[in-house]
Scaffold this active site. Structure first.
Site: not given
Length: 266
Positions: A10, A12
């Site tokens: 991922d 953020d």
């Protein structure tokens, strides 16, 4: 035999601690548009249960809808508000306000050296991920990742597994040989629905959230001289995230699944 063949990151909150920058950019856009909204750290932590900036603003701004002639006008307002937020966020990244979280560059470099495939699965826009990584990795970093899937390439955001399924389709690697790094419950649920074992690295906005079923929950990747703190799961004797730990987690998961199958057929 090694189980680990691929890592899906991922962006953020996972690769970089961007959520505070996002929060500040949202508040800047609100002030720019004359809104009296202010997202505190506590409120933003709650809003992270909604994936996507436009979606968060739409949900938060429901009381504003009566000011618009129709839903279409309200939607266009939210889109423009989000554009303003994105401009501010990109400027803050370019100014060097965000770096990769400790340990993440080490893991990326280790994966490249070991020939472990890497990919990205994020609910953020491609331009946001690109700006972050352009400012934190050398030119040519795009070639390091076998797949980059974002909210621009799939129709539904996390906790939908769509972005993970799209990445897995690109990788063509058995899911039992893949591990994901996430930071939110929505990210964890998305990976789980796609069948991917997941390590969660929490931060200030998610440290109090629940992560049922995660392979491991820690406060960060850690470093050899700066151990992580384990919140849930078995760290297998390791003190920081590494390819070896990821491999051990996948092997343990495989062994547990085999034991369950044996019990059911006994």
């Amino acid at each position: 035999m090694h189980k680990l063949q691929a890592i899906i990151f991922d962006v953020d909150g996972t690769l970089a601690d961007t959520e505070e920058v996002h929060r500040l950019a949202f508040n800047h856009a609100f002030a720019e548009h004359g809104l009296d909204w202010h997202w505190s750290e506590e409120l933003y932590s709650e809003l992270l249960s909604i994936s996507g900036g436009r979606e968060r603003m739409s949900a938060f701004g429901r009381d504003l809808q009566h000011r618009f002639n129709n839903q279409s006008e309200f939607t266009e307002f939210i889109i423009e508000l989000h554009r303003a937020k994105t401009r501010k966020y990109a400027a803050m990244l370019t100014e060097g306000e965000v770096s990769l979280r400790p340990g993440m560059r080490r893991i990326i470099d280790s994966a490249r050296e070991a020939g472990v495939t890497m990919a990205i699965a994020t609910s953020s826009a491609y331009t946001n991920a690109e700006t972050l990584l352009d400012n934190n990795l050398p030119p040519g970093w795009r070639e390091w990742f076998a797949g980059i899937e974002t909210c621009d390439s799939v129709e539904t955001k996390k906790p939908s597994p769509a972005v993970y399924l799209a990445v897995l389709d690109r990788l063509d690697i058995a899911v039992e040989n893949v591990i994901a790094f996430e930071d939110t419950p929505n990210g964890l649920f998305a990976a789980q629905k796609a069948g991917v074992r997941t390590v969660v690295t929490t931060h200030r906005f998610t440290r109090d959230h629940e992560f049922p079923g995660a392979a491991l929950v820690v406060d960060g990747a850690g470093e050899p001289d700066a151990p992580f703190t384990v919140r849930e799961g078995d760290e297998m004797g390791f003190t920081y995230l590494s390819l070896e730990l990821c491999d051990a987690l996948l092997i343990a998961a495989s062994e547990n699944e085999q034991r369950l199958i044996t019990r059911k057929t006994a």
